[in-house]
Design a protein around this motif. Sequence first.
Motif, short mmCIF file in Angstrom:
data_model
loop_
_atom_site.label_atom_id
_atom_site.label_comp_id
_atom_site.label_asym_id
_atom_site.label_seq_id
_atom_site.Cartn_x
_atom_site.Cartn_y
_atom_site.Cartn_z
N ALA A 74 -20.25 -2.16 4.77
CA ALA A 74 -19.22 -1.35 4.11
C ALA A 74 -19.84 -0.52 2.99
CB ALA A 74 -18.11 -2.25 3.57
N TRP A 77 -6.45 -13.05 1.67
CA TRP A 77 -7.64 -12.18 1.74
C TRP A 77 -7.23 -10.75 2.14
CZ3 TRP A 77 -12.21 -13.22 5.72
CH2 TRP A 77 -13.26 -12.33 5.44
N ASP A 78 -6.41 -10.63 3.16
CA ASP A 78 -5.94 -9.31 3.58
C ASP A 78 -5.16 -8.62 2.47
OD1 ASP A 78 -7.01 -9.63 6.16
OD2 ASP A 78 -5.28 -8.67 7.08
N ARG A 79 -4.32 -9.38 1.80
CA ARG A 79 -3.49 -8.79 0.75
C ARG A 79 -4.34 -8.32 -0.44
NH1 ARG A 79 2.04 -9.03 -1.54
NH2 ARG A 79 2.77 -9.60 0.54
N TRP A 81 -13.12 0.50 -5.57
CA TRP A 81 -14.14 0.46 -4.50
C TRP A 81 -15.04 -0.75 -4.60
CZ3 TRP A 81 -13.53 3.15 -0.28
CH2 TRP A 81 -12.66 4.25 -0.33
N ILE A 124 -15.49 -3.37 -1.50
CA ILE A 124 -16.78 -3.74 -0.91
C ILE A 124 -16.97 -5.26 -0.98
CG2 ILE A 124 -19.30 -3.50 -1.10
CD1 ILE A 124 -17.92 -0.89 -0.20
N THR A 140 0.81 -1.23 0.00
CA THR A 140 0.00 0.00 0.00
C THR A 140 0.84 1.28 0.00
OG1 THR A 140 -0.26 -0.20 2.40
CG2 THR A 140 -2.09 -0.96 1.04
N LEU A 175 -13.56 4.41 4.51
CA LEU A 175 -14.78 4.56 3.71
C LEU A 175 -15.24 6.00 3.57
CD1 LEU A 175 -16.77 1.57 5.28
CD2 LEU A 175 -15.79 1.62 2.98
N ARG A 206 -7.41 -1.53 -2.12
CA ARG A 206 -7.39 -0.22 -1.45
C ARG A 206 -6.38 0.69 -2.14
NH1 ARG A 206 -7.76 -1.61 4.52
NH2 ARG A 206 -10.01 -1.52 4.16
N LEU A 231 -14.80 -7.56 -1.05
CA LEU A 231 -13.88 -8.30 -0.17
C LEU A 231 -14.12 -8.02 1.32
CD1 LEU A 231 -10.54 -7.84 -2.16
CD2 LEU A 231 -11.64 -10.03 -1.66
N ALA A 232 -14.98 -7.05 1.63
CA ALA A 232 -15.20 -6.71 3.05
C ALA A 232 -15.84 -7.87 3.79
CB ALA A 232 -16.09 -5.47 3.14
N ILE A 233 -15.49 -8.02 5.06
CA ILE A 233 -16.06 -9.10 5.88
C ILE A 233 -17.56 -8.90 6.04
CG2 ILE A 233 -15.68 -8.04 8.17
CD1 ILE A 233 -14.61 -10.90 9.01
N ASP A 234 -18.01 -7.66 5.91
CA ASP A 234 -19.45 -7.37 5.92
C ASP A 234 -19.73 -6.39 4.77
OD1 ASP A 234 -22.06 -6.62 6.34
OD2 ASP A 234 -21.82 -6.16 8.48
N MET A 264 -7.40 -7.32 -0.33
CA MET A 264 -8.08 -6.10 0.10
C MET A 264 -7.12 -4.91 0.02
SD MET A 264 -10.63 -4.34 1.21
CE MET A 264 -11.94 -5.09 2.18
N SER A 265 -5.90 -5.11 0.47
CA SER A 265 -4.92 -4.02 0.50
C SER A 265 -4.59 -3.55 -0.92
CB SER A 265 -3.66 -4.47 1.23
OG SER A 265 -4.00 -4.94 2.52
N PRO A 303 -13.58 -3.07 6.75
CA PRO A 303 -14.12 -1.71 6.69
C PRO A 303 -15.54 -1.70 7.26
CG PRO A 303 -14.09 -2.71 4.50
CD PRO A 303 -13.31 -3.61 5.41
N ASP A 351 -7.05 -6.21 7.54
CA ASP A 351 -7.39 -5.21 6.54
C ASP A 351 -8.80 -5.36 5.98
OD1 ASP A 351 -4.63 -4.39 6.66
OD2 ASP A 351 -4.15 -6.10 5.40
N VAL A 352 -9.47 -6.47 6.32
CA VAL A 352 -10.71 -6.80 5.59
C VAL A 352 -11.99 -6.34 6.27
CG1 VAL A 352 -9.63 -8.83 4.52
CG2 VAL A 352 -10.98 -9.12 6.62
#
Lengths: 433, 433
Positions: B394, B368-370, B381, B385, A181, A334, B376, B387-390, B372-373, A303, A300-301
């Motif tokens: 988000a 998964w974290d990577r 966007w 969204i 990042t 966000l 980002r 990849l967000a856990i929710d 998302m990063s 938001p 990171d996941v």
Amino acid sequence: MTQLESAIKGITTPEMVSVAKAEEIDVDLLRERVAKGTVVIPKNVLRDLKSPRGVGEGLSVKVNANIGTSGDFPNVEDELVKLRAALDAGADAVMDLSTGGDLPSIRRTILDNCPVPLGTVPIYDAAVTIARERGAITRITADDLFNTIEYQAKQGVDFMTLHCGITRESIERLRNCGRVTGVVSRGGAFLVKWILTNDAENPLYERYDEVLELARKYDITLSLGDGFRPGCGADATDRAQIQELIILGELVKRAREAGVQAMVEGPGHMPINQIATNMQIQKRLCENAPFYVLGPLVTDVAPGYDHITCAIGGTVAAVSGADFICYVTPTEHLGLPDVEDVREGVITARIAAHAADVALGKPAAVKWDREMSKARRARDWKKQIDLAIDPVKAKKIKELRSKETGDVCSMCGEFCSMKVVDEYFGGAINAEC
Amino acid sequence: MTQLESAIKGITTPEMVSVAKAEEIDVDLLRERVAKGTVVIPKNVLRDLKSPRGVGEGLSVKVNANIGTSGDFPNVEDELVKLRAALDAGADAVMDLSTGGDLPSIRRTILDNCPVPLGTVPIYDAAVTIARERGAITRITADDLFNTIEYQAKQGVDFMTLHCGITRESIERLRNCGRVTGVVSRGGAFLVKWILTNDAENPLYERYDEVLELARKYDITLSLGDGFRPGCGADATDRAQIQELIILGELVKRAREAGVQAMVEGPGHMPINQIATNMQIQKRLCENAPFYVLGPLVTDVAPGYDHITCAIGGTVAAVSGADFICYVTPTEHLGLPDVEDVREGVITARIAAHAADVALGKPAAVKWDREMSKARRARDWKKQIDLAIDPVKAKKIKELRSKETGDVCSMCGEFCSMKVVDEYFGGAINAEC
């Protein structure tokens, strides 16, 4: 004289008395820590600061709330509502990170309404103003930067984030890092761009003696910014981050020699198993300066839930040596937070700070937990609500979900475990309470 | 044959194949761990289980959601909505802790609608039913208890919490402890009361061989309950808790010898600096059985936010060896959760589980974290969204706070640090992504 200079001379200031009283510690001990630089008391000499706070060794972990306008939300009125919410929720310090609207006027208004230490990141103002006037943030001059710092100092700002560790050397290390990042600090990014475009060294590093002169004059506590903090777990604890920390450690030493209070900012995003290591290396490299962490966020996941990923990392950080937690709100990654987000962010960061204080055995924190537990055992609902870190929310949920359930709640009803056993045991198990 | 017996004989079951595939690990390695007992796969032989889950060594950390009626909220319809919410939010297992309404019928309905392993605490049903019929939970008989277990086994329950470690010996240790909150486990409290009133040993301990016989017949995974888990930080890691753990360790050994799968339940409330120690001692005392933690909650003063105090403790627990996190909702200590609380509780516990998986370097979690990063950094966007856990939350925040801000969000606007630097560097820093 600065708090540090006073402490070195053995002079106890009114702010030291106030902090020692709030922390229930001996004022001489506190003064010794201020003299060593392991505690800072951010207060501009020009500020009429109602509630000074101490940050550092042995003190309760503090929480900062960031507020401030942006280009999309430039109204100071909105920020004053957030300020009030942050203070009501128990923030120990506030930073005005405004980048939209009339910045000096917004800052003045916030300062006038803020009884706790107020911090800023002066390069935001310089960059935004210059970008407006001259079309590019790279057209800022070193003098513009120093003028902005002095202007804000005269307004009464108590602590300032200055990214003095973004240098040609640390940028070179960044290049060699292979980050996912890159740069996620706004101030850091401005300086990287400035240094590379103008092919010149960071004025905040090159002319650090002038920074110290200004800081000493107004007793501004330097918050040495981590412009290369990791912006994702994959970038955590890399060479760019640690290189900057080494430079910041040297700058802490020079600040103390100049009678200037300094703390150091830290990550950022970081897997949980790297946090303790980071706290230890920061304390070692930076002369045990108070450590001001921005999270760390442990994944990171999430938001929408980064107040929680911050609380997880913040608790581990604080129990491992961090002294000051910058809150994160649910809107992180966000958008700009609204007032409810600010409130939620402060409470969540306070939970992290308090959980660390409990683990560190700080008497007031341990006592608070114990009093709540006794009230819970006694099914004293009024006391449980009063003792809650957020009495408003606790009361609301209790009334909504357990309105007419007597001395128990609707989770277990009459099968409440404590009630079941109390009936039999009486006070027997409870003897030592 | 149970999963354990099959594994010992070198037989790979369809459930092992399914779990190995989901976890992306070698099925022979998984079978070896099931054979050792360090992994359990809860599935009743009578159950048509759509999505088996493995819990234990080297597998992703799992999350359980408790649902169930209470006397104040006895409707199964409400619980089905919660079940759906828990599953949608990603719960790996569900426990039906109902104590209100027609318990067998509620359980049947929940089982029929639950594709993941379902657990119960049989003593709740026995106690509630007997209390209704005979006026006191102490009038339960040992046979009532065993009949309830068998009834539930025939219904297809996959794992059962049994408080076999509440014995005359551990009660005596409890008496000598001087606890603040005494007993906070409902099942534990029932058994303490039963043992002391009837002056008899806990049938689940005294007749443990019969427990094992039933468990073996239906391949019920035993979840050995921690009836003496600490109910506040002040009671954590005390002699009563550890005494029970010693007994549970012996019972794990006997379970394995009988071909029965077993895991062990853990705290509870606990200062954060005691969590790693507790995980280590549990693994050592209990033959490395999978550890199923209820939090731990790292402070007592945050009713309304105990999903967060649970996530803080749960992350530290899971990174230190816990395998399975029982969620806690925002209504904990205040009342029965509603559907929004269930959703919030599951997501928050999943954040804890995932943050631990990241720190433990589990490939899927790190990836998964990577991803998302990278999204980002790219200011993609849609991908952020997705990849967000929710994703729902988000997306909602993004649309509310950053509706028309182009490729940046309203926090920094055009001063987005990643954008500022990207313009200059291009892909240079990003080389290794």
